[in-house]
Each structure stands twice: as C-alpha cells, then as structure tokens.
Design a protein around this motif. Structure first.
Motif, short mmCIF file in Angstrom:
data_model
loop_
_atom_site.label_atom_id
_atom_site.label_comp_id
_atom_site.label_asym_id
_atom_site.label_seq_id
_atom_site.Cartn_x
_atom_site.Cartn_y
_atom_site.Cartn_z
N ASP A 217 0.85 -1.19 0.00
CA ASP A 217 0.00 0.00 0.00
C ASP A 217 0.89 1.24 0.00
OD1 ASP A 217 -2.26 1.60 0.06
OD2 ASP A 217 -3.10 0.68 1.87
N THR A 218 0.27 2.39 -0.26
CA THR A 218 0.99 3.66 -0.36
C THR A 218 0.64 4.57 0.80
OG1 THR A 218 0.96 3.51 -2.78
CG2 THR A 218 1.40 5.68 -1.81
N PRO A 219 1.64 5.08 1.53
CA PRO A 219 1.37 5.99 2.64
C PRO A 219 0.77 7.30 2.14
CG PRO A 219 3.71 5.95 2.15
CD PRO A 219 3.08 4.87 1.32
N ASP A 220 -0.15 7.85 2.93
CA ASP A 220 -0.89 9.03 2.50
C ASP A 220 -0.69 10.21 3.45
OD1 ASP A 220 -2.72 10.81 1.39
OD2 ASP A 220 -4.45 9.84 2.30
N ARG A 221 -1.15 10.08 4.68
CA ARG A 221 -1.11 11.19 5.63
C ARG A 221 -0.28 10.80 6.85
NH1 ARG A 221 -6.32 13.72 8.71
NH2 ARG A 221 -6.23 11.64 9.66
N VAL A 222 0.53 11.75 7.35
CA VAL A 222 1.48 11.46 8.42
C VAL A 222 1.32 12.48 9.55
CG1 VAL A 222 3.93 11.21 9.00
CG2 VAL A 222 3.11 10.56 6.71
N TYR A 223 1.29 11.97 10.77
CA TYR A 223 1.37 12.83 11.95
C TYR A 223 2.50 12.32 12.82
CZ TYR A 223 0.47 15.26 16.28
OH TYR A 223 0.61 16.04 17.40
N ASP A 303 -1.55 7.16 7.86
CA ASP A 303 -2.75 6.63 7.19
C ASP A 303 -2.36 6.20 5.78
OD1 ASP A 303 -4.50 7.19 9.32
OD2 ASP A 303 -4.70 9.27 8.67
N TYR A 304 -2.84 5.03 5.36
CA TYR A 304 -2.54 4.51 4.02
C TYR A 304 -3.74 4.68 3.09
CZ TYR A 304 2.01 2.64 5.19
OH TYR A 304 3.33 2.54 5.54
N GLU A 305 -3.45 4.71 1.80
CA GLU A 305 -4.48 4.99 0.80
C GLU A 305 -5.63 4.00 0.84
OE1 GLU A 305 -1.94 7.35 -2.68
OE2 GLU A 305 -2.66 5.31 -3.07
N GLN A 306 -5.33 2.73 1.09
CA GLN A 306 -6.37 1.71 1.07
C GLN A 306 -7.03 1.51 2.43
OE1 GLN A 306 -5.06 -1.91 -0.98
NE2 GLN A 306 -3.62 -0.68 -2.19
N GLY A 307 -6.65 2.31 3.43
CA GLY A 307 -7.35 2.25 4.70
C GLY A 307 -6.56 1.88 5.93
#
Length: 457
Positions: A217-223, A303-307
């Motif tokens: 999967d591809t990483p999307d949002r990071v905190y 958060d990853y693109e696929q959930g």
C-alpha cells in the motif's frame, strides 16, 4: 513495483561501475564486485572528497588479490568526466544523505544508471530534481532496501500476501536502537538533521519501506511527534552525565560508556581517525555535545491509501536492539519479534564489547536471547509459531540476496523484493512528511509535498 534492471555490458566486457562515497558502507558493494559478482561487474572508479579513505578501499581490494592499477581514484568533482572516459554503466552512491540527490542527478545526466543507498534523499526539493532527471534522461535509479531480503521479514510478507490474516487493517511497529548502535548516529554527521533528514528519514526509511512492502500500500497522511530527549548537552546536564571532551574519546580520564575510542577498532581507526587531516571529519563526536538537531525519540501515525493505519515508534537509546511488528487483519494477527542484540556490555576498561564472541558465556546464557519469532493467530483459533529460515551475513542474510539482484538482475520473485526509486521515495516521503509534521504540529499529506511524481500503486 519496479525491479532493478540488468545492466547491459559494453561490447565485449562486463558492466562498468563507479563508486562515489568511500565510507563504511561502500565495502558491501566493492567486495561484491571483487568477489561473488566479479563476472558480472567491473569496478572502474572510486571517488570521495577524502583521498585517504579512497586509498584505504583501494588497498583493501588489492589485499584481496584484485588488480587495482586501472581503477581511477579521485573526487566527486570528476564524476561526469569519469562516466564519460571510463564508459561507466552504473554509479553506486554511498555519500552522506544530503548529497544523494546531487550525485544521482549528475550521474543520470552524464549517461549512467544509479544505485543509491537508502534514503533516496532527504527533502522534497531534491526529490523533485531526481524525478525530473529520471523523466528527462530515461535512466534508472535503484534504492537499496536489504531488509526486505532478510528471511524473517520475507516470512512476514509471505503471511500477509497469502491472505492468512485477511485484509490488513492496522500495523504497530516498534524499533529500538541500543546505546551502541543508536548512540553512534549522534557521533557522526547523522546528528545534523539538515545532513541526514534525522532518524525519521535516515534510519526509519528502512522501516517505512518494510511496512509499505508488507501491506502493498501507499502511505498518505502522516502525523509525527518527537525530540532529542536523551542525547545532547541539555540532557547531559539534566541527567548529570559528564562530557568534558567534545570528541568523547582517546585519553579522557572521565570517559563514559557512551564514548567511542576509534583506536579500539582497527578498521574505523584506519578509515576515519587516520584520515582526519584530509577533511577534518570527526567520527567520534560526544553524544552529549551541543548543536545536535536530530531527534532520538520519535512516534508516528501514518494513514494509508487503502485504509490501514500504522503506529510507529523509534527510540535510539535502549539497552537492547531489535523490533516488534504486529499486523492486524480481518481474519487475525501476525506478530514478528526480533532481538538483534540482547544487551550492550562493557569490558574492564569501560569500552563497548564489539565482538560478541568476547562476551563471557555466563552473561549470554540468561536473559533476553538473540533471535526472531513469527506468530500467527486467527480469530477463534490457537496461535502458531512459524519456522523462519536462517540466513547468514549482513542484515540476516539480506545483503547477499540483494547484491545478487543488483549485479545479476532479479529473477522471478513472488514477494516483489527488488525495489525502485519510487519505493525509495515512498519511504523517505513518510519521513519528510513526518519532519514537517513535527515542525508544524499538524498532520501532513505526502502528496502535498510536491515530488512531481505519482506514488500511488
């Protein structure tokens, strides 16, 4: 996932390689070219700003019986000239992280493909430069991730890929660096975030790549959150740690176990201590020095693109070293526990024992033990510990497998272990977004960093 391509040889010969950056890590590549992969590669140049280290590696190869007379020895300023005159097919980049992008772009535009140590690069601007150069030249870049090839990590990939635990929902990943390995990042240039990207890029890019690869999967949002909580001058004062010597080495009567005496490691002594006069680089800085900008304690949510969601932590000052991974799916859970070094012990002079065989048996027969355990448990079932094939050599046997793929071209690999520069950007991108999140206190989307290339699978 893109795989490294087999490099075509010049007419009548083997593919030609130039190495830029002759520090500690490059030996893996030079020994491979001189040894197991001599039939598939020819080393034609060693380049570094420090001529002493260039000569050390030349002598090291000569001692192994390699004819080094035709290997060009020089500096990075000669890169384009060497690529042209020596008809270089591929450049191996093992320079400090903040120089990776420059060396990659220059090599591509001079007509060579590139192999680069992780991380690919440390910031969005340099990532855009690489993306542009790849697009405009058509040449390839491979970011090496040897941890994918480690048998224990491959075994976890097999479990997830098989569907045994169902659709992945979350990952918990804790990596602990000990006071031998972890402390070492704060002695070297890695201590400066503008040179290494901090541990969130330099070290954790390994770990983020593993997660990206494990769950496909591809990483999307990071905190992210973190800080320099153990090392550094402020913490030395807080904990009452003496640090009278800014180098933390040699004849310091008040030396602490955190100090590194390069004279106790012949290889480090010859590579660094004996060559300081060329560039002034100090390999043994005090970990409780002032001016350190990299964090030693980090926590990240991705958060990853696929959930799926990843909860990750990194601590660089633990009494043991290893990692723990739990992957939760709709059908169950897989857990990988790895102990790479169960303890950091000192000799009678207060020096860290570097050779594991020198540790007294009574100190290794009890307590935490080195090894790896992979456990799978499905809902309404008992747990099962799976057998992990044993590997030998660096990174649990991963180095040798990676080198075969690099120099001889990858075969069919159902686990998709060969990696591309896009994989390198996916992992480093998590660290870049994490650094921005630490700076702003806000979650950051990787796509908002503007790499100039689509990272989605």
């Amino acid at each position: 996932m893109s795989a490294p391509t087999t490099i075509p040889a010049k007419a009548g010969g083997r593919p030609r390689y130039a190495v830029v950056g002759t520090g500690h890590r490059v030996e893996m590549y030079t020994h491979a070219i001189a040894g197991d992969h001599a039939e598939a590669a020819e080393l034609v140049a060693l380049l570094d700003l420090n001529p002493g280290r260039v000569e050390w590696h030349r002598a090291d190869l000569a001692a192994a019986g390699i004819d080094t007379a035709d290997i060009h020895l020089g500096g990075p300023d000669e890169l384009e000239q060497v690529i042209a005159e020596r008809q270089v097919d591929r450049v191996i980049v093992t320079t400090p992280d903040f120089t990776h992008a420059e060396m990659i772009v220059r090599s591509l535009r001079a007509g060579a493909d590139v192999v680069v140590e992780k991380p690919l690069t440390i910031d969005a601007e340099s990532a855009r430069a690489i993306a542009t150069a790849v697009r405009e030249t058509g040449h390839s870049v491979v970011t090496t991730f040897n941890y994918r090839y480690s048998p224990r990590n491959s075994a976890l990939k097999e479990v997830v890929q098989s569907g045994r635990i169902g659709t992945v929902l979350s990952v918990t990943f804790e990596w602990v660096l000990d006071t031998r390995h972890g402390a070492d990042y704060f002695r070297r240039w890695h201590r400066y975030k503008d040179r290494s990207g901090g541990l969130l890029i330099h070290k954790a890019s390994h770990h983020f790549d593993l997660v990206n690869w494990w769950i496909d999967d591809t990483p999307d949002r990071v905190y992210a959150s973190g800080g320099l909580k153990f090392y550094g001058a402020e913490n030395a004062e807080r904990y009452g740690v003496a640090h009278p010597n800014p180098r933390g080495t040699h004849d310091n009567p008040e030396r602490t176990p955190f100090e590194l005496d390069l004279r106790h490691d012949q290889r480090l002594k010859e590579l660094y201590l004996d060559n300081e006069s060329h560039d002034g680089y100090l390999r043994d800085r005090d970990v409780f020095d002032s001016g350190i900008t990299a964090e030693d304690t980090l926590a990240v949510v991705v958060d990853y693109e696929q959930g799926p969601v990843l909860s990750y932590s990194l601590v660089a000052h633990c009494p043991w070293e290893g990692y723990r991974v739990s992957i939760n799916g709709t059908k169950g859970r897989a857990e990988l526990d790895v102990v790479e070094r169960p303890s950091v012990l000192l000799d009678t002079d207060g020096n860290t024992i570097l050779d594991p065989s020198a540790v007294p048996e009574e100190l290794t027969s009890t307590g935490r033990q080195r090894g790896a355990h992979l456990t799978v448990q499905n809902h309404w079932g008992v747990s099962e510990e799976l057998t992990i094939p044993e590997g030998t050599g660096g990174h649990g046997g991963g180095d040798a497998l990676l080198l075969t793929d690099l120099f001889r071209g990858p075969g069919e690999d159902p686990l998709g272990r060969p990696s591309s520069w896009i994989d390198g950007l996916r992992s480093a991108g998590v660290g870049m977004a994490g650094n921005e999140s630490i700076r702003t206190g806000q979650p950051v989307r990787i796509s908002d960093l503007g790499f100039g290339v689509d990272l989605s699978r």
